[in-house]
Design a protein around this motif. Structure first.
Motif, short mmCIF file in Angstrom:
data_model
loop_
_atom_site.label_atom_id
_atom_site.label_comp_id
_atom_site.label_asym_id
_atom_site.label_seq_id
_atom_site.Cartn_x
_atom_site.Cartn_y
_atom_site.Cartn_z
N HIS A 1 0.90 -0.99 -0.18
CA HIS A 1 0.45 0.20 0.14
C HIS A 1 1.28 0.98 -0.44
O HIS A 1 1.47 2.13 0.98
CB HIS A 1 -0.65 -0.11 1.16
CG HIS A 1 -1.72 -1.04 1.53
ND1 HIS A 1 -2.69 -1.99 0.25
CD2 HIS A 1 -1.39 -2.45 1.98
CE1 HIS A 1 -3.52 -2.75 0.45
NE2 HIS A 1 -2.75 -3.14 2.02
N GLU B 1 4.69 5.98 12.78
CA GLU B 1 5.67 7.09 11.80
C GLU B 1 6.92 7.34 12.66
O GLU B 1 7.61 7.56 12.97
CB GLU B 1 5.06 8.21 11.40
CG GLU B 1 4.03 8.03 11.08
CD GLU B 1 2.92 9.56 10.68
OE1 GLU B 1 4.19 10.47 10.95
OE2 GLU B 1 2.61 9.85 9.95
N SER C 1 2.10 5.09 0.15
CA SER C 1 2.10 6.27 0.37
C SER C 1 2.99 6.85 -0.67
O SER C 1 3.24 7.66 -1.26
CB SER C 1 2.46 6.67 2.21
OG SER C 1 2.21 5.72 3.41
N ARG C 2 1.78 8.23 -0.30
CA ARG C 2 2.17 9.25 -1.64
C ARG C 2 2.68 9.20 -2.52
O ARG C 2 3.13 9.67 -3.38
CB ARG C 2 3.09 10.10 -0.97
CG ARG C 2 2.85 10.69 0.30
CD ARG C 2 3.87 11.52 1.39
NE ARG C 2 5.09 11.11 1.36
CZ ARG C 2 5.62 10.69 2.67
NH1 ARG C 2 4.79 10.16 3.78
NH2 ARG C 2 6.84 9.58 2.08
N SER D 1 11.15 5.04 9.47
CA SER D 1 10.16 5.33 8.00
C SER D 1 11.27 4.65 6.77
O SER D 1 11.90 3.89 7.44
CB SER D 1 10.92 7.10 7.35
OG SER D 1 11.45 6.76 7.71
N GLN E 1 8.37 5.83 2.48
CA GLN E 1 7.48 5.38 3.03
C GLN E 1 7.17 5.07 4.67
O GLN E 1 7.96 4.47 5.26
CB GLN E 1 7.15 3.51 1.84
CG GLN E 1 7.24 3.64 1.08
CD GLN E 1 6.63 4.80 0.26
OE1 GLN E 1 5.42 4.39 0.16
NE2 GLN E 1 6.44 5.78 -0.95
N TRP E 2 5.86 3.79 4.73
CA TRP E 2 5.51 3.93 6.38
C TRP E 2 5.58 2.33 6.59
O TRP E 2 5.05 1.58 6.25
CB TRP E 2 4.04 3.96 7.12
CG TRP E 2 4.35 5.60 6.99
CD1 TRP E 2 3.90 7.09 5.72
CD2 TRP E 2 5.36 6.47 7.28
NE1 TRP E 2 4.05 7.75 5.75
CE2 TRP E 2 4.72 8.00 6.94
CE3 TRP E 2 6.17 6.77 8.78
CZ2 TRP E 2 5.48 9.10 7.16
CZ3 TRP E 2 6.68 7.72 8.42
CH2 TRP E 2 6.94 8.64 8.19
N ASP F 1 2.41 -0.24 5.48
CA ASP F 1 2.73 -0.23 4.03
C ASP F 1 3.03 -0.90 3.86
O ASP F 1 2.88 -1.96 2.04
CB ASP F 1 3.24 0.73 2.89
CG ASP F 1 2.41 2.31 3.44
OD1 ASP F 1 1.66 2.16 4.63
OD2 ASP F 1 3.17 3.30 3.24
#
Length: 79
Positions: A19, A48, A21-22, A51, A61-62, A65
């Protein structure tokens, strides 16, 4: 590769980005195979706190994800 525990410390790990992010519209950053990523201490809290740097993807990303594989142990040179 079987699923492994989510990392709780910085280091290099095998992972699949599931998944992103951004992610810009029209791009697909999801992993098609296992790859080595770098988990970094983000000095944050909760999801968070750590990272993740993925080769070829500029924004971090996190941890949630990903699907996680094993840690990549440091290479030790022998004399």
């Amino acid at each position: 590769m079987p699923k492994h525990p989510t990392p709780n410390k910085p280091g290099h790990y095998w992972a699949k980005l599931i998944h992103p992010s951004r992610e810009p519209e029209g791009e697909d950053w999801a992993s098609t195979d296992w790859e080595v990523v770098q988990v970094n201490d983000n000095n944050g809290e909760g999801n968070e706190r750590l990272s993740v740097s993925v080769p070829g993807i500029e924004p971090s990303q996190w941890v949630p994800d990903f699907v996680w594989g094993p840690e990549v142990l440091p290479f030790t040179q022998y004399n």
